[in-house]
Design a protein around this motif. Structure first.
Motif, mmCIF file in Angstrom:
data_model
loop_
_atom_site.group_PDB
_atom_site.id
_atom_site.type_symbol
_atom_site.label_atom_id
_atom_site.label_comp_id
_atom_site.label_asym_id
_atom_site.label_seq_id
_atom_site.Cartn_x
_atom_site.Cartn_y
_atom_site.Cartn_z
ATOM 1 N N THR A 1 35.804 40.748 46.347
ATOM 2 C CA THR A 1 35.772 39.952 45.249
ATOM 3 C C THR A 1 35.459 40.438 43.971
ATOM 4 O OG1 THR A 1 33.617 39.995 46.369
ATOM 5 C CG2 THR A 1 35.170 38.583 47.005
ATOM 6 N N ASN A 2 34.930 39.429 42.925
ATOM 7 C CA ASN A 2 34.623 40.146 41.701
ATOM 8 C C ASN A 2 33.019 40.799 42.274
ATOM 9 O OD1 ASN A 2 37.515 39.160 40.786
ATOM 10 N ND2 ASN A 2 36.062 37.023 39.709
ATOM 11 N N ALA B 1 43.373 43.919 42.700
ATOM 12 C CA ALA B 1 42.322 44.273 42.076
ATOM 13 C C ALA B 1 42.330 45.330 40.348
ATOM 14 C CB ALA B 1 41.364 44.413 43.178
ATOM 15 N N ASN C 1 39.250 50.644 33.009
ATOM 16 C CA ASN C 1 39.444 49.891 33.866
ATOM 17 C C ASN C 1 41.084 50.095 34.097
ATOM 18 O OD1 ASN C 1 37.178 48.348 34.146
ATOM 19 N ND2 ASN C 1 38.061 47.237 32.502
ATOM 20 N N ARG D 1 42.805 39.315 42.413
ATOM 21 C CA ARG D 1 44.236 38.268 42.138
ATOM 22 C C ARG D 1 45.490 38.486 42.193
ATOM 23 N NH1 ARG D 1 45.038 36.316 36.203
ATOM 24 N NH2 ARG D 1 45.430 38.435 35.625
ATOM 25 N N VAL E 1 34.831 45.816 41.185
ATOM 26 C CA VAL E 1 35.580 45.566 41.058
ATOM 27 C C VAL E 1 35.306 44.081 39.923
ATOM 28 C CG1 VAL E 1 36.995 43.513 42.119
ATOM 29 C CG2 VAL E 1 36.269 45.625 43.144
ATOM 30 N N ARG E 2 36.301 44.086 39.127
ATOM 31 C CA ARG E 2 36.122 43.186 37.849
ATOM 32 C C ARG E 2 37.101 41.856 38.115
ATOM 33 N NH1 ARG E 2 31.824 46.322 35.750
ATOM 34 N NH2 ARG E 2 32.828 48.328 35.064
ATOM 35 N N GLU E 3 37.757 42.127 38.988
ATOM 36 C CA GLU E 3 38.780 41.207 39.349
ATOM 37 C C GLU E 3 39.307 40.864 40.052
ATOM 38 O OE1 GLU E 3 42.231 38.312 36.576
ATOM 39 O OE2 GLU E 3 40.805 40.097 35.320
#
Length: 200
Positions: free
Chosen positions: A110-111, A90, A98, A86, A82-84
């Motif tokens: 979570t990141n 994700a 990505n 919001r 997982v990179r980000e």
């Protein structure tokens, strides 16, 4: 032991009978096609416990565990990071690129978390290396390792970063045949994230 066509015919007879009688049937089977096509609700058992229960579509496309994803049908279970995260979305790694994916309900990401991506072979398409993305797809480069003609589809095994992906192309009589270097086209909405799982 019934032949395939007779078995399919009896499957639909049983479904029709259940609807005419308006009764609840409990049907126990090891045949996944039967389970998915006959049922309004499916429960999959693992080691004597219910792994997941729900509508057939949910069991197939939104499994909660890698075991279930691998048990029901062909699947690509791709390790990812997982990179980000919001607003319910994700950004996850897919091969060398990505992709934005929906976070499943009830799942907290979570990141930096390590997850698996559940991607069904029929949700993918092959493109030549010269093709560009259409803005709605993610393109992952790979190499065709082998392929098999299965009548209504051509199944490809494509090597991506040392791991084989399965890609099913429908109507092989009308579709282009691929060899060597290719791109796998993925629509992010067809990617399902499995998190916090013990694995298949």
């Amino acid at each position: 032991n019934l032949d395939a066509k007779l078995r399919e015919s009896l499957r639909w007879e049983l479904r029709s009978l259940q609807r005419r009688l308006n009764m609840t049937f409990v049907y126990v089977t090891h045949d996944q096609d039967e389970a998915l096509s006959l049922s309004d609700w499916v429960a999959v058992m693992n080691a004597g416990k219910v792994e997941q229960a729900g509508p057939p579509w949910e069991i197939y496309y939104h499994p909660r565990t890698a075991f279930l994803a691998d048990f029901v049908g062909a699947v690509n279970l791709v390790p990812s990071t997982v990179r980000e995260v919001r607003d319910g979305t994700a950004v996850v790694s897919v091969g060398s690129t990505n992709a934005p994916v929906r976070v499943p309900e009830g799942v907290s990401l979570t990141n930096g978390a390590q997850v698996r991506l559940c991607i069904r072979p029929e949700s993918l398409a092959l493109r030549p290396m010269s093709a560009g993305a259409d803005g709605q797809q993610v393109l992952v480069p790979g190499t065709v390792a082998r392929k098999a003609f299965l009548g209504d589809l051509m199944r490809y095994w494509v090597t991506v970063d040392g791991r084989e992906w399965i890609v099913d192309q429908p109507d092989p009589g009308a579709a282009a045949s691929f060899d060597g270097a290719v791109q796998i086209a993925i629509r992010p909405e067809r990617i399902h994230v499995i998190a916090g799982d013990r694995g298949a």
